[in-house]
Motif scaffolding. Structure first.
Motif, PDB file in Angstrom:
ATOM      1  N   TYR A  11       0.814  -1.218   0.000  1.00  0.00           N
ATOM      2  CA  TYR A  11       0.000   0.000   0.000  1.00  0.00           C
ATOM      3  C   TYR A  11       0.843   1.262   0.000  1.00  0.00           C
ATOM      4  O   TYR A  11       0.405   2.311   0.455  1.00  0.00           O
ATOM      5  N   TYR A  12       2.075   1.186  -0.481  1.00  0.00           N
ATOM      6  CA  TYR A  12       2.949   2.353  -0.335  1.00  0.00           C
ATOM      7  C   TYR A  12       2.390   3.596  -1.035  1.00  0.00           C
ATOM      8  O   TYR A  12       2.550   4.709  -0.588  1.00  0.00           O
ATOM      9  N   TYR A  13       1.687   3.340  -2.137  1.00  0.00           N
ATOM     10  CA  TYR A  13       1.143   4.466  -2.911  1.00  0.00           C
ATOM     11  C   TYR A  13       0.148   5.267  -2.072  1.00  0.00           C
ATOM     12  O   TYR A  13       0.265   6.486  -1.926  1.00  0.00           O
ATOM     13  N   ALA A  14      -0.802   4.577  -1.476  1.00  0.00           N
ATOM     14  CA  ALA A  14      -1.804   5.254  -0.650  1.00  0.00           C
ATOM     15  C   ALA A  14      -1.160   5.858   0.593  1.00  0.00           C
ATOM     16  O   ALA A  14      -1.500   6.966   1.008  1.00  0.00           O
ATOM     17  N   LEU A  15      -0.200   5.122   1.175  1.00  0.00           N
ATOM     18  CA  LEU A  15       0.440   5.617   2.405  1.00  0.00           C
ATOM     19  C   LEU A  15       1.240   6.886   2.137  1.00  0.00           C
ATOM     20  O   LEU A  15       1.167   7.849   2.905  1.00  0.00           O
ATOM     21  N   LEU A  16       1.969   6.862   1.029  1.00  0.00           N
ATOM     22  CA  LEU A  16       2.752   8.056   0.679  1.00  0.00           C
ATOM     23  C   LEU A  16       1.826   9.240   0.422  1.00  0.00           C
ATOM     24  O   LEU A  16       2.088  10.369   0.833  1.00  0.00           O
ATOM     25  N   PHE A  17       0.708   8.923  -0.236  1.00  0.00           N
ATOM     26  CA  PHE A  17      -0.276   9.980  -0.496  1.00  0.00           C
ATOM     27  C   PHE A  17      -0.777  10.586   0.805  1.00  0.00           C
ATOM     28  O   PHE A  17      -0.815  11.804   0.973  1.00  0.00           O
ATOM     29  N   ILE A  18      -1.125   9.725   1.743  1.00  0.00           N
ATOM     30  CA  ILE A  18      -1.640  10.220   3.034  1.00  0.00           C
ATOM     31  C   ILE A  18      -0.575  11.051   3.750  1.00  0.00           C
ATOM     32  O   ILE A  18      -0.860  12.115   4.304  1.00  0.00           O
ATOM     33  N   LEU A  19       0.678  10.573   3.697  1.00  0.00           N
ATOM     34  CA  LEU A  19       1.768  11.303   4.346  1.00  0.00           C
ATOM     35  C   LEU A  19       1.924  12.712   3.763  1.00  0.00           C
ATOM     36  O   LEU A  19       1.928  13.712   4.482  1.00  0.00           O
ATOM     37  N   LEU A  20       2.007  12.775   2.410  1.00  0.00           N
ATOM     38  CA  LEU A  20       2.209  14.075   1.763  1.00  0.00           C
ATOM     39  C   LEU A  20       1.023  15.001   1.999  1.00  0.00           C
ATOM     40  O   LEU A  20       1.174  16.190   2.259  1.00  0.00           O
ATOM     41  N   GLU A  21      -0.179  14.420   1.924  1.00  0.00           N
ATOM     42  CA  GLU A  21      -1.388  15.215   2.120  1.00  0.00           C
ATOM     43  C   GLU A  21      -1.442  15.750   3.553  1.00  0.00           C
ATOM     44  O   GLU A  21      -1.846  16.879   3.792  1.00  0.00           O
ATOM     45  N   SER A  22      -0.977  14.928   4.518  1.00  0.00           N
ATOM     46  CA  SER A  22      -0.964  15.393   5.916  1.00  0.00           C
ATOM     47  C   SER A  22      -0.008  16.563   6.071  1.00  0.00           C
ATOM     48  O   SER A  22      -0.300  17.522   6.786  1.00  0.00           O
ATOM     49  N   ILE A  23       1.140  16.459   5.413  1.00  0.00           N
ATOM     50  CA  ILE A  23       2.087  17.581   5.475  1.00  0.00           C
ATOM     51  C   ILE A  23       1.410  18.848   4.964  1.00  0.00           C
ATOM     52  O   ILE A  23       1.470  19.907   5.592  1.00  0.00           O
ATOM     53  N   GLY A  24       0.721  18.697   3.816  1.00  0.00           N
ATOM     54  CA  GLY A  24       0.003  19.843   3.243  1.00  0.00           C
ATOM     55  C   GLY A  24      -1.008  20.419   4.219  1.00  0.00           C
ATOM     56  O   GLY A  24      -1.089  21.634   4.412  1.00  0.00           O
ATOM     57  N   ILE A  25      -1.769  19.533   4.868  1.00  0.00           N
ATOM     58  CA  ILE A  25      -2.806  20.005   5.790  1.00  0.00           C
ATOM     59  C   ILE A  25      -2.172  20.684   7.009  1.00  0.00           C
ATOM     60  O   ILE A  25      -2.650  21.718   7.473  1.00  0.00           O
ATOM     61  N   VAL A  26      -1.078  20.100   7.499  1.00  0.00           N
ATOM     62  CA  VAL A  26      -0.394  20.716   8.646  1.00  0.00           C
ATOM     63  C   VAL A  26       0.052  22.134   8.291  1.00  0.00           C
ATOM     64  O   VAL A  26      -0.172  23.080   9.053  1.00  0.00           O
ATOM     65  N   ILE A  27       0.652  22.262   7.111  1.00  0.00           N
ATOM     66  CA  ILE A  27       1.093  23.590   6.685  1.00  0.00           C
ATOM     67  C   ILE A  27      -0.088  24.549   6.640  1.00  0.00           C
ATOM     68  O   ILE A  27      -0.046  25.656   7.167  1.00  0.00           O
ATOM     69  N   LEU A  28      -1.184  24.084   6.052  1.00  0.00           N
ATOM     70  CA  LEU A  28      -2.366  24.941   5.891  1.00  0.00           C
ATOM     71  C   LEU A  28      -2.945  25.349   7.232  1.00  0.00           C
ATOM     72  O   LEU A  28      -3.179  26.523   7.493  1.00  0.00           O
ATOM     73  N   VAL A  29      -3.144  24.362   8.112  1.00  0.00           N
ATOM     74  CA  VAL A  29      -3.814  24.635   9.391  1.00  0.00           C
ATOM     75  C   VAL A  29      -2.948  25.525  10.282  1.00  0.00           C
ATOM     76  O   VAL A  29      -3.427  26.471  10.887  1.00  0.00           O
ATOM     77  N   ARG A  30      -1.665  25.225  10.334  1.00  0.00           N
ATOM     78  CA  ARG A  30      -0.783  26.062  11.156  1.00  0.00           C
ATOM     79  C   ARG A  30      -0.829  27.503  10.698  1.00  0.00           C
ATOM     80  O   ARG A  30      -0.774  28.422  11.490  1.00  0.00           O
ATOM     81  N   ASN A  31      -0.936  27.655   9.383  1.00  0.00           N
ATOM     82  CA  ASN A  31      -0.956  28.998   8.842  1.00  0.00           C
ATOM     83  C   ASN A  31      -2.220  29.737   9.167  1.00  0.00           C
ATOM     84  O   ASN A  31      -2.234  30.944   9.246  1.00  0.00           O
ATOM     85  N   ASN A  32      -3.307  29.002   9.329  1.00  0.00           N
ATOM     86  CA  ASN A  32      -4.564  29.685   9.585  1.00  0.00           C
ATOM     87  C   ASN A  32      -4.745  30.013  11.040  1.00  0.00           C
ATOM     88  O   ASN A  32      -5.288  31.046  11.381  1.00  0.00           O
TER      89      ASN A  32
END
Lengths: 275, 168
Positions: A11-32
């Motif tokens: 499942y590396y594809y889905a896991l990597l996706f979740i990891l990268l997407e979480s990074i994106g969300i962390v960046i977004l939320v911290r900024n808000n």
């Protein structure tokens, strides 16, 4: 362990996706939640120089327009001088007093990055702490208001553009002196809405809207725009649409205004509230 | 394969620059903001491994974010678009699948196929992007209007670019 490895590989594809997407969300939320401009500032140590180079090119291309603005500004200042000579003695006396008490200092700055097409727009200026810029100072240009300084780094500062749904400033109708909160409508780059003006005063299209000076950020009577439309809302208050006089799409030279008495005024207000 | 690498790197930078310098400054009637940079994800070769696809999507979004002061928004939308690309390719695959040596271009699979491919991913990308931006307040339908108008403009530019860049 083997199971885990097999799971990871499968499942590396889905896991990597979740990891990268979480990074994106962390960046977004911290900024808000925190001041998002803080991160923008960080990003600007990377892109600041880049933006500066583009600004140089843009400057060159808009020389003509800038000349026109400078001439207009010059004319305006000329007029001020002339009128202050011809007024009566008592007026002159009061004018003199107001000159003696220097209230505002203007710091010229240049816009190096600006956006108008988002719901929360920010402007980056090429002056920072070293040039005397501090948080909560007003930013204006020769046509009207621009925004309020939010974050300051050593050589740059970022301002909340007036085209930002989080910014609300106190404005008044020049003719009658009635004031209310003014906020950007969220669409277009020249429309704002003024609220809380009682229905019993008379207003007309094209009436000037200026700053009220109550917030101790903007000086009083600074031009904001003109009334382009109004209607009665709920019978008691007008809802006024204001056409902003600042062209946010064409911002180059701005002035940052330092209010020398802001702290004193805020302090007094604070104490009054506490009593 | 060796030839593909510099070409894609070049495309990455060109699209980021075009997006940041030109399209970020375009705002028609307050509703239309075209985001053409996702063309990079659309044009990646079929053989791109999954991890690389995701990483490139992430980096692409992050680059756009850094230069347009929208930290996070484009990263999320762009990574999602990259993630969904293989599934969309599966769904709209021609009967005999994708042959070796072909690329996702109008030239190989025709305008109808390319349009379908670009339309699905563009609309998903724009929906995610605009709803993240609007997160705090209502305005569901006006945002939907923005999504579709902007998608239409982005799509037109993407499809047109295919005819300009890949002339026969």
């Amino acid at each position: 362990m083997k199971e885990l490895l097999r799971f990871l590989i499968k499942y590396y594809y889905a896991l990597l996706f979740i990891l990268l997407e979480s990074i994106g969300i962390v960046i977004l939320v911290r900024n808000n939640t925190y001041q998002r401009t803080r991160f923008v500032n960080l990003a600007h140590t990377i892109s600041g120089n880049f933006s500066k180079k583009i600004a140089v090119i843009k400057d060159y291309l808009t020389l003509h327009e800038e000349n026109r603005q400078l001439i207009e500004e010059n004319n305006r200042l000329y007029n001020l001088v002339k009128s202050s000579v011809s007024i009566s003695y008592t007026d002159l006396q009061s004018e003199k007093e107001s000159f003696q008490r220097l209230e505002y200092i203007y710091i010229p700055a240049r816009v190096i990055n600006n956006s108008t097409n988002k719901q929360f727009n920010y402007i980056i200026l090429d002056k920072g702490r070293e040039d005397g810029i501090e948080q909560d100072m007003a930013v204006v240009c020769s046509d009207g208001i621009v925004g309020v300084i939010k974050e300051v780094s050593e050589h740059f500062s970022s301002a909340i553009s007036f085209l930002n749904r989080n910014l609300q400033i106190s404005a008044k109708i020049k003719k009658s002196g009635h004031f209310g909160p003014l906020q950007w409508t969220g669409t277009g780059h020249q429309k704002a809405r003024l609220k809380d003006i009682p229905h019993n005063i008379s207003i007309e299209l094209e009436d000037s809207i200026v700053t009220s000076g109550y917030s101790a950020i903007f000086p009083e009577n600074y031009m904001i725009g003109r009334i382009s439309d109004f209607s009665l809302k709920g019978g008691n208050y007008y809802e006024i649409t204001v056409h902003l006089s600042t062209d946010f799409k064409n911002l180059r030279n701005v002035q940052v205004i330092k209010n020398l008495y802001r702290e004193e005024q805020m302090d007094l207000e604070e104490r009054t509230r506490n009593d | 394969m060796t030839k593909l690498l510099p070409r894609n790197i070049f495309r990455f930078f060109v699209l980021v620059l075009i997006q940041v310098l030109i399209f970020n400054n375009i705002q028609l009637s307050g509703y239309i903001n075209p985001y053409i940079y996702i063309l990079f994800i659309l044009l990646l070769p079929f053989e791109t491994p999954g991890w690389l696809l995701l990483l490139l999507g992430f980096l692409l979004g992050l680059s756009i974010d850094i230069f347009s002061d929208t930290l996070g928004m484009h990263t999320i939308a762009s990574t999602l678009t990259a993630f969904l690309r293989p599934f969309v390719l599966d769904i709209i695959a021609p009967h005999d699948g994708y042959e070796m040596g072909t690329k996702p271009r109008v030239l190989y699979f025709g305008l109808a196929w390319f349009f379908k491919y670009a339309a699905i991913l563009t609309i998903i990308h724009h929906i995610v992007l605009f709803y993240i931006e609007i997160f705090h307040f209502g305005g569901f339908f006006s945002t939907l209007l923005r999504v579709f108008l902007s998608s239409a403009v982005t799509l037109s530019i993407i499809v047109l670019s295919q005819f300009i860049v890949y002339r026969q």
